[in-house]
Motif scaffolding. Sequence first.
Motif, mmCIF file in Angstrom:
data_model
loop_
_atom_site.group_PDB
_atom_site.id
_atom_site.type_symbol
_atom_site.label_atom_id
_atom_site.label_comp_id
_atom_site.label_asym_id
_atom_site.label_seq_id
_atom_site.Cartn_x
_atom_site.Cartn_y
_atom_site.Cartn_z
ATOM 1 N N CYS A 164 1.194 -1.674 -0.049
ATOM 2 C CA CYS A 164 -0.127 0.317 -0.057
ATOM 3 C C CYS A 164 0.192 1.061 0.158
ATOM 4 O O CYS A 164 1.825 1.102 -0.059
ATOM 5 N N GLY A 165 0.344 2.085 0.446
ATOM 6 C CA GLY A 165 0.988 3.415 0.713
ATOM 7 C C GLY A 165 2.684 2.942 1.982
ATOM 8 O O GLY A 165 2.023 2.026 2.440
ATOM 9 N N PRO A 166 3.122 3.924 1.951
ATOM 10 C CA PRO A 166 3.699 4.432 2.723
ATOM 11 C C PRO A 166 3.271 3.919 4.740
ATOM 12 O O PRO A 166 3.974 3.478 5.551
ATOM 13 N N ALA A 167 1.768 4.470 4.819
ATOM 14 C CA ALA A 167 2.040 4.516 5.884
ATOM 15 C C ALA A 167 0.562 3.294 6.731
ATOM 16 O O ALA A 167 -0.373 2.878 5.909
ATOM 17 N N GLY A 168 0.270 2.965 8.096
ATOM 18 C CA GLY A 168 -0.600 2.090 7.984
ATOM 19 C C GLY A 168 -2.457 2.351 7.777
ATOM 20 O O GLY A 168 -3.069 1.677 7.820
ATOM 21 N N THR A 169 -1.995 3.614 8.112
ATOM 22 C CA THR A 169 -3.297 4.511 8.004
ATOM 23 C C THR A 169 -4.448 4.254 6.017
ATOM 24 O O THR A 169 -5.659 4.127 5.897
ATOM 25 N N ASP A 170 -2.798 4.112 5.653
ATOM 26 C CA ASP A 170 -2.911 3.522 4.271
ATOM 27 C C ASP A 170 -3.826 2.298 3.993
ATOM 28 O O ASP A 170 -4.390 1.698 2.809
ATOM 29 N N ALA A 171 -3.086 1.422 4.671
ATOM 30 C CA ALA A 171 -3.614 -0.009 4.515
ATOM 31 C C ALA A 171 -4.686 -0.832 5.210
ATOM 32 O O ALA A 171 -5.048 -1.303 4.737
ATOM 33 N N VAL A 172 -5.230 0.794 6.009
ATOM 34 C CA VAL A 172 -5.896 0.267 6.412
ATOM 35 C C VAL A 172 -7.171 0.596 5.468
ATOM 36 O O VAL A 172 -7.985 0.107 5.336
ATOM 37 N N GLU A 173 -7.313 1.655 4.707
ATOM 38 C CA GLU A 173 -7.930 1.597 3.697
ATOM 39 C C GLU A 173 -8.437 0.987 2.790
ATOM 40 O O GLU A 173 -9.065 0.936 2.175
ATOM 41 N N ALA A 174 -7.083 0.412 2.663
ATOM 42 C CA ALA A 174 -7.014 -1.059 1.564
ATOM 43 C C ALA A 174 -7.376 -2.122 1.676
ATOM 44 O O ALA A 174 -8.538 -2.402 1.015
ATOM 45 N N ALA A 175 -7.562 -2.557 3.400
ATOM 46 C CA ALA A 175 -8.221 -3.619 3.274
ATOM 47 C C ALA A 175 -9.717 -3.315 3.561
ATOM 48 O O ALA A 175 -10.673 -4.027 3.513
ATOM 49 N N GLU A 220 -9.342 -15.847 -1.235
ATOM 50 C CA GLU A 220 -10.434 -16.047 -1.209
ATOM 51 C C GLU A 220 -11.090 -14.471 -1.539
ATOM 52 O O GLU A 220 -12.788 -14.241 -1.965
ATOM 53 N N LEU A 221 -10.691 -14.059 -0.608
ATOM 54 C CA LEU A 221 -10.897 -12.411 -0.589
ATOM 55 C C LEU A 221 -10.598 -11.101 -1.944
ATOM 56 O O LEU A 221 -11.044 -10.490 -2.057
ATOM 57 N N ASP A 222 -9.766 -11.872 -3.194
ATOM 58 C CA ASP A 222 -8.639 -11.489 -3.520
ATOM 59 C C ASP A 222 -9.578 -10.464 -5.351
ATOM 60 O O ASP A 222 -9.688 -11.933 -6.395
ATOM 61 N N LEU A 223 -10.415 -10.228 -4.766
ATOM 62 C CA LEU A 223 -11.900 -10.264 -5.954
ATOM 63 C C LEU A 223 -11.981 -8.277 -6.534
ATOM 64 O O LEU A 223 -12.005 -8.021 -7.359
ATOM 65 N N TRP A 224 -10.348 -8.487 -6.181
ATOM 66 C CA TRP A 224 -10.233 -7.038 -7.684
ATOM 67 C C TRP A 224 -9.230 -7.149 -8.814
ATOM 68 O O TRP A 224 -8.936 -8.178 -8.806
ATOM 69 N N GLN A 225 -9.374 -6.513 -9.064
ATOM 70 C CA GLN A 225 -9.118 -6.060 -10.402
ATOM 71 C C GLN A 225 -7.937 -5.436 -10.739
ATOM 72 O O GLN A 225 -7.765 -4.236 -9.724
ATOM 73 N N PRO A 226 -7.013 -5.358 -11.760
ATOM 74 C CA PRO A 226 -5.658 -4.819 -12.090
ATOM 75 C C PRO A 226 -6.148 -3.518 -11.760
ATOM 76 O O PRO A 226 -6.782 -2.557 -12.402
ATOM 77 N N GLY A 227 -5.424 -2.642 -10.921
ATOM 78 C CA GLY A 227 -5.346 -1.292 -10.915
ATOM 79 C C GLY A 227 -6.501 -0.900 -9.803
ATOM 80 O O GLY A 227 -6.739 0.601 -9.598
ATOM 81 N N ALA A 228 -7.366 -1.660 -8.994
ATOM 82 C CA ALA A 228 -8.321 -1.033 -8.099
ATOM 83 C C ALA A 228 -7.903 -0.468 -7.204
ATOM 84 O O ALA A 228 -7.992 0.565 -5.704
ATOM 85 N N HIS A 229 -6.514 -0.908 -7.278
ATOM 86 C CA HIS A 229 -5.852 -0.243 -5.561
ATOM 87 C C HIS A 229 -4.053 0.100 -5.984
ATOM 88 O O HIS A 229 -4.103 -1.344 -6.507
ATOM 89 N N ALA A 230 -3.589 0.924 -5.757
ATOM 90 C CA ALA A 230 -2.291 1.048 -6.350
ATOM 91 C C ALA A 230 -1.717 2.579 -5.468
ATOM 92 O O ALA A 230 -2.635 2.955 -4.542
ATOM 93 N N GLY A 231 -0.850 2.973 -5.968
ATOM 94 C CA GLY A 231 0.276 3.954 -5.117
ATOM 95 C C GLY A 231 1.376 4.181 -5.685
ATOM 96 O O GLY A 231 1.818 3.035 -5.561
ATOM 97 N N THR A 232 1.720 5.424 -5.627
ATOM 98 C CA THR A 232 3.009 5.622 -6.376
ATOM 99 C C THR A 232 4.115 5.123 -5.193
ATOM 100 O O THR A 232 4.815 4.623 -5.978
#
Length: 462
Positions: A123-134, A298-310
């Motif tokens: 994810c992005g570099p901070a824990g809050t970015d990972a929470v948003e991704a979750a 089983e939760l990996d329902l994302w499409q390519p590019g569904a979540h990204a970060g530089t």
Amino acid sequence: MAVTEPAPVALPAVHEGILRRQAQRESAARTYARSLPIVPVRARGMTIEGADGRRYLDCLSGAGTLALGHNHPVVLEAIRKVIDSGAPLHVLDLATPVKDAFTTELFATLPRELADNARIQFCGPAGTDAVEAAFKLVRAGGRSGILAFTGAYHGMTEGALAASGGAQDVRVTRLPFPRNYRCPFGAGGERGADIAARWTEHLLDDPKGGVPAPAAMIVEPVQGEGGVNPAPDSWLRRMREITRERSIALIADEVQTGVGRTGTFWAVEHSGIVPDVMVLSKAIGGSLPLAVIVYRSELDLWQPGAHAGTFRGNQLAMAAGAATLAYVRENRLAERAGTLGGRMLARLQALSADHPSIGDVRGRGLMIGIELVDPEAEPLDVTTENGSAPPPDPALAAAVQQECLRRGLIVELGGRHNAVVRLLPPLTLTDEQATAVVDRLADALRAAERSPHRRAAAGPTR
């Protein structure tokens, strides 16, 4: 030839000038800098040296980021190796040997049931970015509701802040977090935990309960910023049962509790549960910015590019993180944290006999909190297992923090009222340093209790 450590050089003019310019230039949102007016110029292990020549024992550890303390040799060597190799430092989400080594080491430490069927998202570099991704991940299944707990802290971005109670989101349902001290049901212990679990079950099963269909429940195995509140193991197991029976993903926020901090490599191991998603940051980067989520495939329902970060391909952070994970695992530092933390807890609890201002001492491993209270004030209408609890005393806590600083000890404050003195020393803490931390804290508490002006010491809350 023995290497002699250079003597500290006091630079008071530099120290004061930097602090003055910081106050002039930085935003009013700055926090740690207000209560800890120091200018670090060197650091090694648990020790920080300021520009004024003073040395401090650091029990903040970058808010738990520095599992091995400052500038640990294995971390520095890992960083130098990447730099000297000529490898690219920024590669987005491309595959690299450094990333592969980090992921392999991380998966080796995870609960086996999860690691054998897991995916990872950088994810992005901070824990809050990972929470948003979750949150985005679990909502990909169609549900939108999130179950969170009172006293939680998951970050400062909008979704994470809403789950922490700091913002409004109709999709977030707040549930009671069981605590022995200041139990929301006036019970504490196993009784309080049982009531909290029953409350949750009843609310979720009530067709008129008004709860948006939950995609996930997010929980900290030990609430950090909320005041160092360990989740009872039996209650966590109930939450795992409740979520599994209702097809609700369980997210464990191990941003601060992970990498050996609580006495096991991951704090969920105390209860034996296996979450569906783990949110990881802080110590996994070995002092550098890195955040990931690990989850059931089983939760990996994302499409390519569904979540990204530089900045999700930080090679230096991955190298430092892999070195840190390996060092903690190979040297059994999680077990060491459990043993040494238990000793510190016992010593701090013994202090309460002579200090009525200590309302509660709690924690797990090297994640310790001391809640300070005003014993002369009228008890609150909130009980513990042992009776009524006096109101919290944030002014005394702020005074203790400043007295600690004068004695060369850096501590943090937390809890709902900022009345909990928090200790997050590195896992490399020695027996001698542990003794020094408790001694300095005890001396600081005595000095703060004697001060007639302590209420003026209360600074801004975080």
